[in-house]
Design a protein around this motif. Structure first.
Motif, PDB file in Angstrom:
ATOM      1  N   VAL A 245       0.436  10.336  13.061  1.00 51.84           N
ATOM      2  CA  VAL A 245       1.186   9.341  12.284  1.00 51.84           C
ATOM      3  C   VAL A 245       2.208   8.667  13.196  1.00 51.84           C
ATOM      4  CG1 VAL A 245       2.725   8.939  10.329  1.00 51.84           C
ATOM      5  CG2 VAL A 245       0.876  10.627  10.140  1.00 51.84           C
ATOM      6  N   HIS A 247       5.436   6.133  13.098  1.00 50.77           N
ATOM      7  CA  HIS A 247       6.451   5.546  12.221  1.00 50.77           C
ATOM      8  C   HIS A 247       7.046   4.319  12.909  1.00 50.77           C
ATOM      9  CE1 HIS A 247       6.444   8.924   9.365  1.00 50.77           C
ATOM     10  NE2 HIS A 247       6.269   9.699  10.439  1.00 50.77           N
ATOM     11  N   LYS A 313       3.836  -1.905   4.599  1.00 54.80           N
ATOM     12  CA  LYS A 313       3.029  -0.859   3.986  1.00 54.80           C
ATOM     13  C   LYS A 313       2.389  -0.060   5.117  1.00 54.80           C
ATOM     14  CE  LYS A 313      -1.113  -3.713   3.261  1.00 54.80           C
ATOM     15  NZ  LYS A 313      -2.121  -4.161   2.256  1.00 54.80           N
ATOM     16  N   ASN A 314       1.385   0.726   4.805  1.00 54.04           N
ATOM     17  CA  ASN A 314       0.763   1.566   5.828  1.00 54.04           C
ATOM     18  C   ASN A 314      -0.594   0.992   6.230  1.00 54.04           C
ATOM     19  OD1 ASN A 314       2.972   3.235   5.539  1.00 54.04           O
ATOM     20  ND2 ASN A 314       1.959   4.576   4.058  1.00 54.04           N
ATOM     21  N   GLU A 339      -2.437   6.893  11.446  1.00 52.93           N
ATOM     22  CA  GLU A 339      -1.708   6.114  10.440  1.00 52.93           C
ATOM     23  C   GLU A 339      -0.500   5.425  11.057  1.00 52.93           C
ATOM     24  OE1 GLU A 339      -0.800   8.137   6.797  1.00 52.93           O
ATOM     25  OE2 GLU A 339      -2.589   9.414   6.922  1.00 52.93           O
ATOM     26  N   ARG A 341       2.783   3.803   9.759  1.00 48.74           N
ATOM     27  CA  ARG A 341       3.603   3.747   8.549  1.00 48.74           C
ATOM     28  C   ARG A 341       4.843   2.894   8.787  1.00 48.74           C
ATOM     29  NH1 ARG A 341       3.624  10.122   6.545  1.00 48.74           N
ATOM     30  NH2 ARG A 341       1.353  10.305   6.242  1.00 48.74           N
ATOM     31  N   PRO A 350      -3.293   4.811   4.116  1.00 47.25           N
ATOM     32  CA  PRO A 350      -3.558   3.372   4.190  1.00 47.25           C
ATOM     33  C   PRO A 350      -4.855   2.996   3.476  1.00 47.25           C
ATOM     34  CG  PRO A 350      -2.937   4.239   6.339  1.00 47.25           C
ATOM     35  CD  PRO A 350      -3.148   5.423   5.451  1.00 47.25           C
TER      36      PRO A 350
END
Length: 582
Positions: A245, A247, A313-314, A339, A341, A350
């Protein structure tokens, strides 16, 4: 001052350097066997000696939820990142806690003045014996950008021995200093659920018919998921994996440093609904170009700038396998996901769509034509270095290299050939040591070519009549890619990228096509040229250049490097058998 290898240490570093030199080839005691990762360096324009302590071990890991034996550095996969400034010295103290030899290559570094630390057993070093340690040390004066390290003995990097090397430009010379706000390193790789031992046993047998092992999965920064119902063999332990992930903050510019550290597969990298500004290829800063996706072949690196200017959004980050470049897969999911994010978007998975777009006239989605093919490099005529260099000419030596595979008549095993020679490594008799003799005659299977004249311009024509692509990497040099296309290369007829051609160290030879590279012979050493599909290295798609042998002989191999060759291979050890866990 004292010296480590060929680099001078600053006075305030002398004690540290002396200790490292004393440790250079002796087993570690139990009191020094556990090394912690060094703290991230303070990035300044002042050159420093950055020292990294590594311990190489065998363990088990489940990067995608499937547990398998692995090889690790400091218990990590991917291994520790080396992050330094241009001008720094890099010192890596390797403790080999395996029961087999190992070695490490610094992919993207020319190793100028330090050719004995390039890390290729049989060419410029002997392997590091089990239960001992060895110190690599080299400079970064002529290197910056995104690079990586990996094992260069047997196929150990397939089993986990890989990591990133980032060399930052000093602020006063960094052309992209204000072009982005943050950066992320992204290592993409194919992944196998079995160690290389059993895979090689099949591959190097008549039963494989020359078809290299097909990956079971792919990873982004060492993570992904896998459907346990598809595990082969079925008795492998499998649990739910997880995705990486990232960020990101909205309205920020992120430099993504992308490295393909895989063994066999090219990938097509993209982030849904985001364009990518390409600014670097293999350590060379480029005139920026805007693309929807980036093909990244084995060993290659790109830096792209992604701007988070979409709806908060993701989104999916995708590394899509180039399936057309692989043997037919069985249980392989071709799209590897991470992902992205946006801050404030929550943790929902997503739902964004990638390069496939709906077609109102068909049940099947269509491929977005803005996306390129995974099995080719970015268009050669779009990539131009930010700092222009004229095309290297006139050509002093032109070498045509024909890539082929054929069945060996004695054992019925299909092997790779360059100009009808299949390379066979001799790890404990490196070419660099052989070059010390007054008269030397290299074995044909070592595929040695000698370049005697300094500053001669060497052109290599890589001709590939086969149905698969081959990413070729040259050690010791950053070369110009002057031509790339389909069919056979014809001197004087085929189109050249003659104005400011791209400079890199790994270039793809397309299917049924050619790639032409040029470099200047100004770096004494023994340098490998090989396909970076790691299985093809094992099967012989390798040759080597002894560059400026008289100058190399006069440079004197450091004692600690020469001492590696005083230790014979472990009893009963055979090269090219792969990692066989106990």
């Amino acid at each position: 001052m004292i010296r480590i290898g060929s680099h001078r240490c600053l006075l305030w570093q002398s004690v540290i350097c002396a200790l490292v030199c004393l440790l250079a080839f002796h087993p570690f005691s139990s009191s020094t066997s556990n090394f912690a990762d060094a703290a991230p360096p303070e990035f300044t324009s002042t050159p420093r000696n950055r020292i990294f302590f590594w311990k190489v071990t065998a363990s088990t890991l489940a990067p995608d939820g499937v547990t398998r034996p692995v090889l690790l550095v400091n218990d990590k996969y991917p291994g520790p990142k080396i992050e330094v400034n241009r001008g720094d010295y890099i010192t890596v103290v390797v403790q080999n806690a395996l029961d087999v030899p190992t070695s490490f290559h610094w992919h993207g570094f020319t190793m100028r003045d330090d050719p004995w630390y390039d890390g290729v057993p049989g060419m410029n070093q002997c392997p590091i014996p089990p239960g001992t340690n060895f110190t690599y040390t080299f400079g970064t004066d002529n290197t910056s950008g995104t690079h990586w390290w990996h094992a260069h003995f047997e196929n150990q990097y397939i089993d986990g021995l890989v990591g990133a090397i980032i060399v930052h430009e000093p602020p006063e010379t960094d052309p992209f200093l204000h072009a982005y706000d943050e950066e992320r390193t992204i290592i993409i790789s194919d992944w196998y659920h079995q160690p290389t031992g059993p895979l090689l046993a099949h591959y190097l047998s008549p039963d494989s018919h020359g078809m290299e092992p097909v990956p079971n999965n792919g990873l982004i920064n060492g993570k992904h998921t896998f459907n346990c119902a598809n595990v082969i063999p079925a008795d492998l332990k499998c649990e739910k994996g997880e995705r990486t992930v990232f960020h990101f903050l909205p309205n920020r510019r992120y430099r993504l440093r992308i490295i393909n550290a895989g063994a066999a597969a090219p990938f097509l990298f993209s982030v849904d609904q985001h364009q990518l500004q390409v600014i670097e290829a293999d350590g060379t800063n480029l005139n920026p170009i805007l693309v929807d996706s980036v093909p990244v072949n084995n060993g290659q690196r790109y830096s792209v700038i992604l701007t988070t200017n979409q709806e908060p959004k993701n989104y999916w980050m995708r590394a899509e396998f180039g399936l057309d470049c692989l043997p037919k897969p069985t249980n392989l999911d071709p799209v590897i996901l991470a992902e992205v994010r946006y801050q404030g978007a929550g943790a929902a998975e997503p739902t964004s769509v990638g390069r496939f777009v709906p077609d109102p006239n068909s049940k099947e989605p269509q491929i977005n034509p803005a996306f390129v093919e995974a099995c080719k490099d970015l268009d050669l005529f779009q990539l131009h270095p930010l700092q222009p260099v004229p095309i290297l000419e006139p050509i002093s030596k032109s070498i045509q290299v024909r890539i082929s595979f054929k069945k060996n008549e004695t054992d019925n095993i299909v092997r790779g050939y360059l100009n009808d020679i299949t390379y066979a490594a001799d790890p404990w008799n490196p070419t660099m040591m052989q070059n010390l003799k007054d008269v030397v005659q290299y074995d044909v299977a070592q595929h040695v070519m000698t370049i005697d004249k300094r500053d001669s311009i060497v052109q290599i024509i890589l001709d590939n009549s086969l149905g698969g692509e081959h990413p070729f990497h040259l050690h010791g040099h950053v070369f110009q890619v002057v031509a790339q296309g389909e069919g056979l290369y014809e001197e004087g007829k085929s189109q050249l990228s003659a104005v400011n051609p791209v400079r890199r160290d790994t270039a793809t030879v397309p299917r049924k096509g050619y790639t032409v590279i040029r470099f200047k012979a100004d770096n004494p050493g023994v340098w490998a040229l090989h396909c970076h599909i790691e299985w093809h290295v094992t099967t012989g798609l390798v040759m080597q250049f002894v560059e400026l042998p008289d100058e190399l002989r006069a440079m004197h191999i450091p004692k600690q490097a020469a001492q590696l060759c005083e230790v014979p291979p472990p009893a009963g050890f055979k090269a090219d058998t792969g990692f066989m866990p106990k």
